[in-house]
Design a protein around this motif. Sequence first.
Motif, PDB file in Angstrom:
ATOM      1  N   SER A  23      33.135  37.907  27.846  1.00 50.11           N
ATOM      2  CA  SER A  23      33.511  36.512  27.851  1.00 50.11           C
ATOM      3  C   SER A  23      32.135  35.558  27.814  1.00 50.11           C
ATOM      4  CB  SER A  23      34.542  36.391  28.980  1.00 50.11           C
ATOM      5  OG  SER A  23      33.753  35.845  30.037  1.00 50.11           O
ATOM      6  N   VAL A  27      30.791  33.002  36.577  1.00 45.48           N
ATOM      7  CA  VAL A  27      32.172  32.546  37.878  1.00 45.48           C
ATOM      8  C   VAL A  27      31.396  33.128  38.870  1.00 45.48           C
ATOM      9  CG1 VAL A  27      33.714  32.514  38.512  1.00 45.48           C
ATOM     10  CG2 VAL A  27      34.329  32.921  36.330  1.00 45.48           C
ATOM     11  N   ASN A  43      30.938  37.564  39.190  1.00 48.94           N
ATOM     12  CA  ASN A  43      32.607  38.120  38.315  1.00 48.94           C
ATOM     13  C   ASN A  43      31.706  39.186  37.566  1.00 48.94           C
ATOM     14  OD1 ASN A  43      30.868  36.113  36.842  1.00 48.94           O
ATOM     15  ND2 ASN A  43      32.274  36.773  35.120  1.00 48.94           N
ATOM     16  N   GLU A  45      32.080  42.087  34.649  1.00 46.59           N
ATOM     17  CA  GLU A  45      32.886  42.855  33.474  1.00 46.59           C
ATOM     18  C   GLU A  45      32.177  43.715  33.124  1.00 46.59           C
ATOM     19  OE1 GLU A  45      32.549  39.314  30.573  1.00 46.59           O
ATOM     20  OE2 GLU A  45      33.680  37.935  31.597  1.00 46.59           O
ATOM     21  N   THR A  52      37.384  44.722  34.715  1.00 47.83           N
ATOM     22  CA  THR A  52      36.194  43.314  35.211  1.00 47.83           C
ATOM     23  C   THR A  52      36.759  43.184  36.912  1.00 47.83           C
ATOM     24  OG1 THR A  52      36.061  42.046  32.821  1.00 47.83           O
ATOM     25  CG2 THR A  52      36.371  40.863  35.254  1.00 47.83           C
ATOM     26  N   CYS A  54      36.820  39.759  39.661  1.00 46.90           N
ATOM     27  CA  CYS A  54      36.451  38.080  39.636  1.00 46.90           C
ATOM     28  C   CYS A  54      35.472  38.057  40.595  1.00 46.90           C
ATOM     29  CB  CYS A  54      37.773  37.647  40.070  1.00 46.90           C
ATOM     30  SG  CYS A  54      38.042  37.525  38.280  1.00 46.90           S
ATOM     31  N   ALA A  55      34.628  36.754  41.022  1.00 47.19           N
ATOM     32  CA  ALA A  55      34.671  36.125  41.712  1.00 47.19           C
ATOM     33  C   ALA A  55      34.236  36.687  43.279  1.00 47.19           C
ATOM     34  CB  ALA A  55      33.534  35.058  41.164  1.00 47.19           C
ATOM     35  N   GLU A  56      35.744  35.895  43.501  1.00 46.16           N
ATOM     36  CA  GLU A  56      36.519  35.888  44.180  1.00 46.16           C
ATOM     37  C   GLU A  56      36.792  37.204  45.236  1.00 46.16           C
ATOM     38  OE1 GLU A  56      37.294  34.579  41.836  1.00 46.16           O
ATOM     39  OE2 GLU A  56      38.155  32.817  41.910  1.00 46.16           O
ATOM     40  N   PRO A  90      41.093  30.617  41.019  1.00 46.87           N
ATOM     41  CA  PRO A  90      41.469  31.811  40.730  1.00 46.87           C
ATOM     42  C   PRO A  90      42.607  32.079  39.843  1.00 46.87           C
ATOM     43  CG  PRO A  90      40.876  30.002  42.647  1.00 46.87           C
ATOM     44  CD  PRO A  90      41.411  28.882  41.633  1.00 46.87           C
ATOM     45  N   CYS A  91      42.247  33.018  39.559  1.00 46.20           N
ATOM     46  CA  CYS A  91      43.183  33.859  38.912  1.00 46.20           C
ATOM     47  C   CYS A  91      44.873  34.780  40.038  1.00 46.20           C
ATOM     48  CB  CYS A  91      42.573  34.646  37.811  1.00 46.20           C
ATOM     49  SG  CYS A  91      42.594  36.654  39.455  1.00 46.20           S
TER      50      CYS A  91
HETATM   51  N1  THU Z   1      37.273  34.859  35.985  1.00 49.72           N
HETATM   52  C1  THU Z   1      36.415  35.133  37.619  1.00 49.72           C
HETATM   53  O1  THU Z   1      35.475  35.588  38.205  1.00 49.72           O
HETATM   54  N2  THU Z   1      37.632  34.894  38.589  1.00 49.72           N
HETATM   55  C2  THU Z   1      39.046  33.684  37.846  1.00 49.72           C
HETATM   56  O2  THU Z   1      39.299  33.484  39.269  1.00 49.72           O
HETATM   57  C3  THU Z   1      39.459  34.058  36.732  1.00 49.72           C
HETATM   58  C4  THU Z   1      37.991  34.892  35.216  1.00 49.72           C
HETATM   59  C5  THU Z   1      35.620  35.252  35.451  1.00 49.72           C
HETATM   60  C6  THU Z   1      36.673  37.153  34.824  1.00 49.72           C
HETATM   61  C7  THU Z   1      35.746  37.314  33.609  1.00 49.72           C
HETATM   62  O3  THU Z   1      34.613  37.369  33.451  1.00 49.72           O
HETATM   63  C8  THU Z   1      35.902  36.240  33.396  1.00 49.72           C
HETATM   64  O4  THU Z   1      35.726  34.859  34.100  1.00 49.72           O
HETATM   65  C9  THU Z   1      36.661  34.732  32.325  1.00 49.72           C
HETATM   66  O5  THU Z   1      37.863  35.189  32.441  1.00 49.72           O
END
Ligand code: THU
Length: 138
Positions: A23, A27, A43, A45, A52, A54-56, A90-91
């Motif tokens: 991507s 993050v 993050n 990937e 993948t 995420c950072a959190e 955050p997702c």
């Molecule tokens: N991503 C995060 O690290 N944290 C989130 O809360 C949202 C998305 C990352 C996942 C992926 O590597 C990139 O952002 C794009 O979606």
Amino acid sequence: MTEASKLASLAIEAMSRAYAPYSGYKVGAALLCADGAVYQGCNIENGSYGATNCAERTAFFKAVYDGHREFTAIAVCGGKDGVISDVFPPCGICRQVMREFCADDFRVYLVGKDGVCTERTLSQILPDSFRPQTHMQK
Ligand code: THU
């Protein structure tokens, strides 16, 4: 330095560790434990995109592995090639991971341009949430 600015600078530092060849979005997160320890995450990937992390969640899983179970706050930032142009909230999956371990008043700092933090609580960003602790009782 405030809690927000300390965590924001650690989240920005963590962003540089991102593995994001697909991507290009880097993050970073910095998670404050109740005892004062801070865990950073980025993050990571995967060519099978759904794998993948995420950072959190990287920050949470590192901390939980080390025995931490109580958390106070997290700062999160991200952007294309590691350039922050706006907040990077955050997702949904990461919000649910926060729910597993954190109280309603857990603080979430959304780090925007120039390190400016917008403060939210977990209950604000995940209202009416599924809570395993209460919804799975007999
Ligand atoms: N991503 C995060 O690290 N944290 C989130 O809360 C949202 C998305 C990352 C996942 C992926 O590597 C990139 O952002 C794009 O979606």
